[in-house]
Scaffold this motif. Structure first.
Motif, PDB file in Angstrom:
ATOM      1  N   ILE A  65       0.866  -1.176   0.000  1.00 34.59           N
ATOM      2  CA  ILE A  65       0.000   0.000   0.000  1.00 34.59           C
ATOM      3  C   ILE A  65       0.902   1.225   0.000  1.00 34.59           C
ATOM      4  CG2 ILE A  65      -1.678   1.346   1.332  1.00 34.59           C
ATOM      5  CD1 ILE A  65      -2.662  -1.342   2.525  1.00 34.59           C
ATOM      6  N   THR A  66       0.735   2.089  -0.995  1.00 33.46           N
ATOM      7  CA  THR A  66       1.475   3.338  -1.058  1.00 33.46           C
ATOM      8  C   THR A  66       0.480   4.477  -0.932  1.00 33.46           C
ATOM      9  OG1 THR A  66       3.147   2.350  -2.490  1.00 33.46           O
ATOM     10  CG2 THR A  66       3.034   4.756  -2.459  1.00 33.46           C
ATOM     11  N   ASN A  67       0.668   5.319   0.066  1.00 34.52           N
ATOM     12  CA  ASN A  67      -0.202   6.471   0.281  1.00 34.52           C
ATOM     13  C   ASN A  67      -1.651   6.042   0.527  1.00 34.52           C
ATOM     14  OD1 ASN A  67      -0.437   9.313   0.539  1.00 34.52           O
ATOM     15  ND2 ASN A  67      -1.346   9.414  -1.494  1.00 34.52           N
ATOM     16  N   GLY A  68      -1.831   5.002   1.326  1.00 29.23           N
ATOM     17  CA  GLY A  68      -3.173   4.543   1.677  1.00 29.23           C
ATOM     18  C   GLY A  68      -3.817   5.493   2.668  1.00 29.23           C
ATOM     19  N   LYS A  69      -5.127   5.718   2.489  1.00 31.74           N
ATOM     20  CA  LYS A  69      -5.824   6.684   3.327  1.00 31.74           C
ATOM     21  C   LYS A  69      -7.162   6.126   3.797  1.00 31.74           C
ATOM     22  CE  LYS A  69      -4.027  10.545   0.571  1.00 31.74           C
ATOM     23  NZ  LYS A  69      -4.384  11.782  -0.146  1.00 31.74           N
ATOM     24  N   ILE A  70      -7.458   6.381   5.062  1.00 33.04           N
ATOM     25  CA  ILE A  70      -8.778   6.167   5.654  1.00 33.04           C
ATOM     26  C   ILE A  70      -9.074   7.442   6.434  1.00 33.04           C
ATOM     27  CG2 ILE A  70     -10.173   4.803   7.248  1.00 33.04           C
ATOM     28  CD1 ILE A  70      -8.261   2.432   6.735  1.00 33.04           C
ATOM     29  N   TYR A  71     -10.138   8.171   6.040  1.00 35.81           N
ATOM     30  CA  TYR A  71     -10.375   9.477   6.654  1.00 35.81           C
ATOM     31  C   TYR A  71     -11.840   9.880   6.549  1.00 35.81           C
ATOM     32  CZ  TYR A  71     -10.264  11.146   1.820  1.00 35.81           C
ATOM     33  OH  TYR A  71     -10.520  11.328   0.483  1.00 35.81           O
ATOM     34  N   GLN A  72     -12.190  10.906   7.319  1.00 37.30           N
ATOM     35  CA  GLN A  72     -13.493  11.545   7.180  1.00 37.30           C
ATOM     36  C   GLN A  72     -13.365  13.026   7.493  1.00 37.30           C
ATOM     37  OE1 GLN A  72     -16.684  11.179  10.457  1.00 37.30           O
ATOM     38  NE2 GLN A  72     -15.657   9.193  10.529  1.00 37.30           N
ATOM     39  N   SER A  73     -14.159  13.815   6.764  1.00 36.40           N
ATOM     40  CA  SER A  73     -14.224  15.259   6.989  1.00 36.40           C
ATOM     41  C   SER A  73     -15.427  15.557   7.865  1.00 36.40           C
ATOM     42  CB  SER A  73     -14.359  16.001   5.661  1.00 36.40           C
ATOM     43  OG  SER A  73     -13.217  15.799   4.854  1.00 36.40           O
ATOM     44  N   LEU A  74     -15.220  16.420   8.864  1.00 41.54           N
ATOM     45  CA  LEU A  74     -16.317  16.778   9.743  1.00 41.54           C
ATOM     46  C   LEU A  74     -16.290  18.265  10.026  1.00 41.54           C
ATOM     47  CD1 LEU A  74     -15.234  15.718  13.264  1.00 41.54           C
ATOM     48  CD2 LEU A  74     -14.321  14.529  11.306  1.00 41.54           C
ATOM     49  N   TYR A  75     -17.466  18.820  10.186  1.00 42.84           N
ATOM     50  CA  TYR A  75     -17.580  20.232  10.517  1.00 42.84           C
ATOM     51  C   TYR A  75     -17.503  20.384  12.028  1.00 42.84           C
ATOM     52  CZ  TYR A  75     -19.118  25.044  10.623  1.00 42.84           C
ATOM     53  OH  TYR A  75     -19.181  26.402  10.832  1.00 42.84           O
ATOM     54  N   LEU A  76     -16.514  21.134  12.489  1.00 38.12           N
ATOM     55  CA  LEU A  76     -16.350  21.394  13.912  1.00 38.12           C
ATOM     56  C   LEU A  76     -16.842  22.819  14.181  1.00 38.12           C
ATOM     57  CD1 LEU A  76     -12.860  19.746  14.538  1.00 38.12           C
ATOM     58  CD2 LEU A  76     -15.155  18.763  14.830  1.00 38.12           C
ATOM     59  N   PRO A  77     -17.899  22.979  14.982  1.00 40.59           N
ATOM     60  CA  PRO A  77     -18.566  24.272  15.139  1.00 40.59           C
ATOM     61  C   PRO A  77     -17.933  25.209  16.170  1.00 40.59           C
ATOM     62  CG  PRO A  77     -19.738  22.635  16.374  1.00 40.59           C
ATOM     63  CD  PRO A  77     -18.619  21.912  15.663  1.00 40.59           C
ATOM     64  N   TYR A  78     -16.842  24.783  16.784  1.00 40.88           N
ATOM     65  CA  TYR A  78     -16.217  25.603  17.818  1.00 40.88           C
ATOM     66  C   TYR A  78     -14.741  25.819  17.491  1.00 40.88           C
ATOM     67  CZ  TYR A  78     -20.211  23.544  20.258  1.00 40.88           C
ATOM     68  OH  TYR A  78     -21.463  23.103  20.591  1.00 40.88           O
ATOM     69  N   SER A  79     -14.315  27.079  17.579  1.00 40.01           N
ATOM     70  CA  SER A  79     -12.885  27.346  17.465  1.00 40.01           C
ATOM     71  C   SER A  79     -12.236  26.932  18.782  1.00 40.01           C
ATOM     72  CB  SER A  79     -12.638  28.826  17.171  1.00 40.01           C
ATOM     73  OG  SER A  79     -13.169  29.619  18.216  1.00 40.01           O
ATOM     74  N   GLY A  80     -10.947  26.687  18.731  1.00 39.52           N
ATOM     75  CA  GLY A  80     -10.232  26.310  19.944  1.00 39.52           C
ATOM     76  C   GLY A  80      -9.498  25.002  19.790  1.00 39.52           C
ATOM     77  N   LYS A  81      -9.207  24.389  20.926  1.00 40.38           N
ATOM     78  CA  LYS A  81      -8.348  23.216  20.985  1.00 40.38           C
ATOM     79  C   LYS A  81      -9.171  21.922  20.981  1.00 40.38           C
ATOM     80  CE  LYS A  81      -4.093  22.004  23.381  1.00 40.38           C
ATOM     81  NZ  LYS A  81      -3.240  22.365  24.508  1.00 40.38           N
TER      82      LYS A  81
END
Length: 172
Positions: A65-81
């Motif tokens: 596997i070269t450059n294999g990816k498992i991911y998800q994009s999520l909207y985070l409604p709060y700025s900060g840590k």
């Protein structure tokens, strides 16, 4: 504040699949998995042994596997840590493996894991049972993409994840 169930989909205990081979391998629900990770007859990213896991494996009859990816994009409604913690089931030290948080809805390639991410951790030499965390900050609410990057040869490399946890307003 633990916000895992509010923002991170299919975070484990158990993990769910979209499709499954009826045996060991499947394709994860709610996560994007690149085709090269689906190297077990068109399945990959979801594994069942004694329980369901996020997994990536090469070798033992499967191609590298070269450059294999498992991911998800999520909207985070709060700025900060924020902090994402990954509980590892098992892994070996073959190949390069990263946990990554990236700003926006794009996930970096492995050669840019360190310079195009909000936070990263190379977990190639950790052990099963370890909790591995990355901490990142965002200045404004918005999308963040969280997941795993790996390049692994066909001589036998793998990692398995039991569950993930997403926390807001984390402080050390």
């Amino acid at each position: 504040m633990d916000l895992t169930t509010k923002y991170l989909l299919n975070a484990g205990n158990p993990f769910y699949y979209d499709t499954w081979d009826g045996g060991r391998w499947g394709n994860l629900a709610d996560w994007t998995t690149t085709d090269n990770v689906k190297n077990a007859g068109g399945y990959g990213g979801y594994e069942v042994k004694n329980h369901s896991m996020i997994a990536m494996e090469s070798g033992w009859g499967k191609p590298s596997i070269t450059n294999g990816k498992i991911y998800q994009s999520l909207y985070l409604p709060y700025s900060g840590k924020w902090r994402m913690t990954v509980n590892m089931n098992d892994l070996n030290d073959q190949g390069r493996k990263y946990i990554v948080a990236a700003l926006g809805q794009n996930f970096p390639d492995i050669e840019h894991a360190e310079d195009q991410s909000l936070a990263y951790y190379e977990f190639s030499s950790n052990h099963g049972g370890d909790n591995i965390s990355i901490t990142f900050s965002i200045d404004t609410p918005g999308y963040v993409t969280l997941g795993f990057l790996a390049s692994m040869t066909d001589n036998g490399s793998f990692y398995e994840v039991n569950y993930l946890k997403l926390e807001y307003n984390y402080s050390n």
